[in-house]
Design a protein around this motif. Sequence first.
Motif, PDB file in Angstrom:
ATOM      1  N   VAL A 280      15.922  -8.541 -23.043  1.00  0.00           N
ATOM      2  CA  VAL A 280      14.800  -8.033 -22.251  1.00  0.00           C
ATOM      3  C   VAL A 280      15.226  -7.704 -20.833  1.00  0.00           C
ATOM      4  N   GLN A 281      15.924  -8.631 -20.202  1.00  0.00           N
ATOM      5  CA  GLN A 281      16.304  -8.409 -18.813  1.00  0.00           C
ATOM      6  C   GLN A 281      17.288  -7.253 -18.677  1.00  0.00           C
ATOM      7  N   GLY A 282      18.187  -7.120 -19.646  1.00  0.00           N
ATOM      8  CA  GLY A 282      19.176  -6.046 -19.594  1.00  0.00           C
ATOM      9  C   GLY A 282      18.735  -4.777 -20.283  1.00  0.00           C
ATOM     10  N   HIS A 283      17.464  -4.664 -20.630  1.00  0.00           N
ATOM     11  CA  HIS A 283      16.953  -3.514 -21.384  1.00  0.00           C
ATOM     12  C   HIS A 283      17.278  -2.194 -20.701  1.00  0.00           C
ATOM     13  N   ARG A 284      17.856  -1.278 -21.463  1.00  0.00           N
ATOM     14  CA  ARG A 284      18.071   0.090 -21.044  1.00  0.00           C
ATOM     15  C   ARG A 284      17.696   0.998 -22.213  1.00  0.00           C
ATOM     16  N   TYR A 418      12.529  -2.153   1.536  1.00  0.00           N
ATOM     17  CA  TYR A 418      11.952  -1.475   0.373  1.00  0.00           C
ATOM     18  C   TYR A 418      12.288  -2.298  -0.859  1.00  0.00           C
ATOM     19  N   SER A 419      11.258  -2.864  -1.495  1.00  0.00           N
ATOM     20  CA  SER A 419      11.435  -3.740  -2.654  1.00  0.00           C
ATOM     21  C   SER A 419      11.073  -2.996  -3.926  1.00  0.00           C
ATOM     22  N   THR A 420      11.955  -3.055  -4.927  1.00  0.00           N
ATOM     23  CA  THR A 420      11.673  -2.428  -6.216  1.00  0.00           C
ATOM     24  C   THR A 420      11.840  -3.446  -7.337  1.00  0.00           C
ATOM     25  N   HIS A 421      11.011  -3.298  -8.358  1.00  0.00           N
ATOM     26  CA  HIS A 421      11.078  -4.155  -9.549  1.00  0.00           C
ATOM     27  C   HIS A 421      10.811  -3.311 -10.785  1.00  0.00           C
ATOM     28  N   GLY A 422      11.397  -3.719 -11.910  1.00  0.00           N
ATOM     29  CA  GLY A 422      11.040  -3.133 -13.192  1.00  0.00           C
ATOM     30  C   GLY A 422       9.875  -3.895 -13.776  1.00  0.00           C
ATOM     31  N   ASP A 423       8.899  -3.202 -14.330  1.00  0.00           N
ATOM     32  CA  ASP A 423       7.718  -3.908 -14.848  1.00  0.00           C
ATOM     33  C   ASP A 423       8.042  -4.730 -16.089  1.00  0.00           C
ATOM     34  N   LEU A 424       9.195  -4.465 -16.750  1.00  0.00           N
ATOM     35  CA  LEU A 424       9.603  -5.247 -17.915  1.00  0.00           C
ATOM     36  C   LEU A 424      10.430  -6.477 -17.526  1.00  0.00           C
ATOM     37  N   ALA A 449      13.675  -2.451 -16.543  1.00  0.00           N
ATOM     38  CA  ALA A 449      13.893  -3.891 -16.476  1.00  0.00           C
ATOM     39  C   ALA A 449      14.657  -4.242 -15.200  1.00  0.00           C
ATOM     40  N   HIS A 450      15.675  -5.101 -15.311  1.00  0.00           N
ATOM     41  CA  HIS A 450      16.333  -5.713 -14.152  1.00  0.00           C
ATOM     42  C   HIS A 450      17.394  -4.800 -13.552  1.00  0.00           C
ATOM     43  N   CYS A 451      17.328  -4.590 -12.240  1.00  0.00           N
ATOM     44  CA  CYS A 451      18.374  -3.856 -11.497  1.00  0.00           C
ATOM     45  C   CYS A 451      18.668  -2.495 -12.125  1.00  0.00           C
ATOM     46  N   ALA A 452      17.622  -1.772 -12.499  1.00  0.00           N
ATOM     47  CA  ALA A 452      17.801  -0.536 -13.268  1.00  0.00           C
ATOM     48  C   ALA A 452      17.815   0.723 -12.420  1.00  0.00           C
ATOM     49  N   ASP A 453      17.707   0.590 -11.098  1.00  0.00           N
ATOM     50  CA  ASP A 453      17.493   1.788 -10.279  1.00  0.00           C
ATOM     51  C   ASP A 453      18.627   2.081  -9.301  1.00  0.00           C
TER      52      ASP A 453
END
Length: 482
Positions: A280-284, A418-424, A449-453
Amino acid sequence: MMLIVKSFFILTLIKCNVAFFSDHKEPEVELKDDLKSSVLKNVKEKWIHQKLDHFDENESRVWKMRYLENDGYLSEDGGPIFIYIGGEWKITQGWLISGHVHDMTKEFGGIMFYTEHRYYGKSHPTSNTSSDNLKYLTVQQALADLANFIKYIKITNPKLKNSGVIVIGASYSATMATWMRLKYPDLVNGVWSSSAPIYAKLNFYEYNEVMTESIRKIGGEKCLNRIEKAFEKLEEFVANTEPKNLFKIEQDFNLCEPLNLTRDLQHFFYELSDTVANLVQGHRNYDIQLACDYITSNKIDDDVKAFSKWVIKQKREEKCIDVNYDELVSKFRNITWGAKANEQLRQWIYQTCDSFAWFQSGTSLNQSFGSKYPQISYFVQMCSDFYGDHFTERIIEQNVARTNDEFGGFNPQVTNVYSTHGDLDPWKAMGTMKDLSKNSPTCVLQSYAHCADLNSISTRDTDEMKESKIRVKELIKGWLKL
């Protein structure tokens, strides 16, 4: 036209903070083959001396911190400084030759750095990782390392004397990036914080709750139900200790040895939930959907068997799954640099016991990974067994409270972040879901998910992702008055 710019730094985090026994890696970078050879030549490995204890005036001991530098785009009259902050991993060259920060560095005529966190990678402040030596492994010391580093590069490079600083991080290093602006606002102009947990908490039960909703959203109810039924059946098996039940667990999950219910039970269940956490956390792209298609295959009627086959597939590099808790303790008590646990995890778990906790328990009823295991007692026992019996639940609770008191918990008093998060991403529950201030906006990216941007702007990006990357670029330009 000549660019007149004030430099900025960038910090980055890991793919990262999954759960205790997952591999802690730097964020995944997409490398373009045509860039590798031409840009890689600009990346240099360098070292800086740091004090072992920045807060003790009588401390004279120093150590060498590793960092990487790419000055291939720096304008003749100076330019912005981008510093990628390393987290609980060994830094590599990838983020200095590709990614959104790299692209901005090139466009603005800046310079990039990637700093390695004390006690990780090749940055060894002490002769070993004994519990006594690990007392110098704190986020406060690591932030002071960064402050010293910023001052050092400005002094040693005249082009950077008047440069501004932007720090960018992901996961724990994003936490550091946010707190760097809080503690050293005179050194940092702005921050891009990707997937940062900023609230320390002993019982992080929300992790499994978000994980449940993410699987439901992407994989569907059928997949979630099968996983939930598998955990329910496994808890029935260990409650009814008939030999045939325990033998089924041993065989289905390819355990290295029979499950010891007194010693290994909580560790076994944690290994299972941790495997799902990796997914889940590493979802791509389609990771969760592909996993759910496998788990819900109509060829297997047995829920436990269907789930166990997927778990074994994820751990295919292991001959068998080892859930022997005593062997785990033995491995993590090894204090020698180069030992497997000392690559990252002995250090990282110490930091959670000493400052953050973030123990991902199964105590919530609103999640699908078992309702009994692991408990907080499992993690507290781990801290005590690994580092010494001074780590009691009361002490760890005090450590967590101390961290929130110092850094502000969910509401750090910061600007230009600037804070970003993945909703998953399960870690979003420990991060800010709202703007921290007028000058510190937050964006929650749907379907990520995590650190995706952190990668370059791409045609694969959703419109929302592309807009977020454009927005951080414009914010940075404003913070640096470009």
